[in-house]
Design a protein around this motif. Sequence first.
Motif, short mmCIF file in Angstrom:
data_model
loop_
_atom_site.label_atom_id
_atom_site.label_comp_id
_atom_site.label_asym_id
_atom_site.label_seq_id
_atom_site.Cartn_x
_atom_site.Cartn_y
_atom_site.Cartn_z
N ASN A 206 0.82 -1.21 0.00
CA ASN A 206 0.00 0.00 0.00
C ASN A 206 0.86 1.26 0.00
O ASN A 206 0.34 2.35 0.18
N ASP A 207 2.17 1.10 -0.18
CA ASP A 207 3.07 2.26 -0.13
C ASP A 207 2.79 3.06 1.13
O ASP A 207 2.16 4.11 1.09
N GLN A 208 3.27 2.55 2.25
CA GLN A 208 2.94 3.13 3.56
C GLN A 208 2.97 4.65 3.52
O GLN A 208 3.74 5.26 2.78
N ILE A 209 2.15 5.25 4.35
CA ILE A 209 1.92 6.70 4.30
C ILE A 209 3.22 7.47 4.43
O ILE A 209 3.46 8.46 3.73
N ILE A 210 4.08 7.03 5.36
CA ILE A 210 5.40 7.63 5.51
C ILE A 210 6.44 6.54 5.35
O ILE A 210 6.42 5.54 6.09
N GLU A 211 7.32 6.70 4.38
CA GLU A 211 8.36 5.71 4.10
C GLU A 211 9.21 5.46 5.34
O GLU A 211 9.62 6.39 6.02
N GLY A 212 9.46 4.19 5.64
CA GLY A 212 10.32 3.85 6.76
C GLY A 212 9.58 3.48 8.01
O GLY A 212 10.15 2.90 8.93
N GLN A 213 8.29 3.81 8.09
CA GLN A 213 7.51 3.45 9.26
C GLN A 213 6.16 2.87 8.83
O GLN A 213 5.66 3.15 7.74
N PHE A 214 5.59 2.04 9.69
CA PHE A 214 4.30 1.42 9.41
C PHE A 214 3.54 1.36 10.72
O PHE A 214 4.07 0.85 11.72
N THR A 215 2.33 1.89 10.75
CA THR A 215 1.59 2.03 12.00
C THR A 215 0.27 1.27 11.95
O THR A 215 -0.49 1.42 11.00
N VAL A 216 0.04 0.46 12.98
CA VAL A 216 -1.16 -0.38 13.03
C VAL A 216 -1.91 -0.11 14.33
O VAL A 216 -1.33 -0.18 15.42
N LEU A 217 -3.20 0.21 14.24
CA LEU A 217 -4.04 0.42 15.40
C LEU A 217 -4.72 -0.90 15.78
O LEU A 217 -5.39 -1.51 14.94
N CYS A 218 -4.53 -1.33 17.02
CA CYS A 218 -5.11 -2.59 17.49
C CYS A 218 -6.20 -2.30 18.52
O CYS A 218 -5.96 -1.56 19.49
N LEU A 219 -7.37 -2.88 18.31
CA LEU A 219 -8.52 -2.68 19.19
C LEU A 219 -9.04 -4.01 19.69
O LEU A 219 -9.15 -4.97 18.93
N GLY A 220 -9.37 -4.07 21.00
CA GLY A 220 -10.02 -5.24 21.56
C GLY A 220 -11.39 -4.84 22.10
O GLY A 220 -11.50 -3.90 22.90
N PHE A 221 -12.44 -5.54 21.67
CA PHE A 221 -13.82 -5.15 21.99
C PHE A 221 -14.42 -5.99 23.11
O PHE A 221 -13.98 -7.11 23.37
N ASP A 222 -15.48 -5.44 23.73
CA ASP A 222 -16.27 -6.19 24.69
C ASP A 222 -17.18 -7.17 23.97
O ASP A 222 -17.14 -7.28 22.73
N GLU A 223 -18.03 -7.89 24.73
CA GLU A 223 -18.89 -8.91 24.13
C GLU A 223 -19.81 -8.37 23.05
O GLU A 223 -20.07 -9.02 22.04
N SER A 224 -20.29 -7.16 23.25
CA SER A 224 -21.24 -6.58 22.30
C SER A 224 -20.55 -5.90 21.12
O SER A 224 -21.22 -5.45 20.19
N ARG A 225 -19.22 -5.84 21.15
CA ARG A 225 -18.43 -5.15 20.13
C ARG A 225 -18.86 -3.68 19.99
O ARG A 225 -18.82 -3.10 18.92
N SER A 226 -19.28 -3.09 21.11
CA SER A 226 -19.68 -1.69 21.10
C SER A 226 -18.57 -0.77 21.57
O SER A 226 -18.45 0.37 21.11
N ASN A 227 -17.78 -1.23 22.52
CA ASN A 227 -16.75 -0.40 23.13
C ASN A 227 -15.39 -1.08 23.06
O ASN A 227 -15.29 -2.31 23.19
#
Length: 446
Positions: A121-142
Amino acid sequence: MAKHKKSGKKSNVKPTSKSSEKGNRKKNKNKSSTLQEKIIIAVSIIVGIIIIAVMVLNIPIIAVNKANNDGSTYTEYVSILKWVKSRQPLVEKEGVLSKDTNSYELNSKAEEVDDKRDFTNDQIIEGQFTVLCLGFDESRSNSDVMMLFHFDIVNDKINILQIPRDSFVPDFTSSENGKINSVYTLGDESLIPIQRTVDAVRDTFGIPIDRYITTGCDDIVDMVDLIGGIPINLPEDVYYSYDKILYAGEQVLNGEQAELFVRARKGYIEGDIGRVKAQRIFLAAAMEKALDMGTVELTKFLTEVYNKGYIGTDLTLQEMSILADFGGKMDLDDVTVHMVPGEGVDDYNGYSVWSIHKDATVDLLNEYFRPYQPDLSYDALPITEIVESDYQTTDIYDDTQDTLQEIADGAKPGESKKATEPATEETYYSQDEEYGYYNEEDDYGY
């Protein structure tokens, strides 16, 4: 004297002549030449097939729909090889992020960067790659767990930003509590939920986000059980509810226990920050487990995670491979965990929230998360402080970086400035008297 008679019987052994030896050598040479010719022909056919296959794989023959910055779409033809590498097999659960149209100023170091990795995807800034990780509750609301993984590809480092779920971001949610964990459900209705959260994190902290990974608490249970449990040394007792308690000491957490550990909150003196501490301890233990696994075992585990759809992500197959290879070469000392600086506010519209310290956050981001960008100014980020800088009551969480090795050895955020009193069973029951017995909506509701 008797004369010997010549035998009239003919000998079966024929005399060897020079001409017959020459004929035999010629026959053997012909056979050898024939074999060599057959091998050459076979190799030529194989090489020809490979060349043809490579040519076919690299011919742009597959039509792929892509989006322009203005929302319109166009068709681009790509090769089979590029299509396979760029596949996002687990993207359907959350959807595709819109292209980041922000312009990011780069510093002089960025001009020399060549990470020598072909991110599809040709990372947004060359040399770095950033990934947001999320863990949800049972309802996947929060989102109970929020971590931003910043892969510094050139310098072989990983920096992780832990974002307390109670972080106050009123501009991104319609929830009266203003917490960042509610953005996924109560953010901008014109955006898909994952885009709401990505935008909130990106804009609040000024970090471009290339990809995301999401998972639910039930999936965590299954994944931990699948991997055979996580060996861990709990520094203190963990009270999730009156009948769910983890006791301090060395043990192997199964899936249910792991979920309890990373989600428990009310048993900690420091509430949600106690949970953040627990999550980084679990992260260090999980990475130790992964590094101890053999390639075959780890590959089998990842294949099962993929087949059962335990995660949602827009990572491509090639990106997964690159990041797995990158992370597999890391030591625990190469991974540093940070927490968003701030302090707890006990009563904001009746809720406990985390008031971000803007100046300390800017210092943290400049030092660890912007290796190829100029420093941010203190007024550059849209952070809303409930407790403004002149009235802040503590700075113990303004400097929280620890490597995973230090965390594995027992380090906790803020420990260098303040010893944290461990929670006790009496602590938990005193909270029960204040809040009532554990109610999931109290802990994970809006």
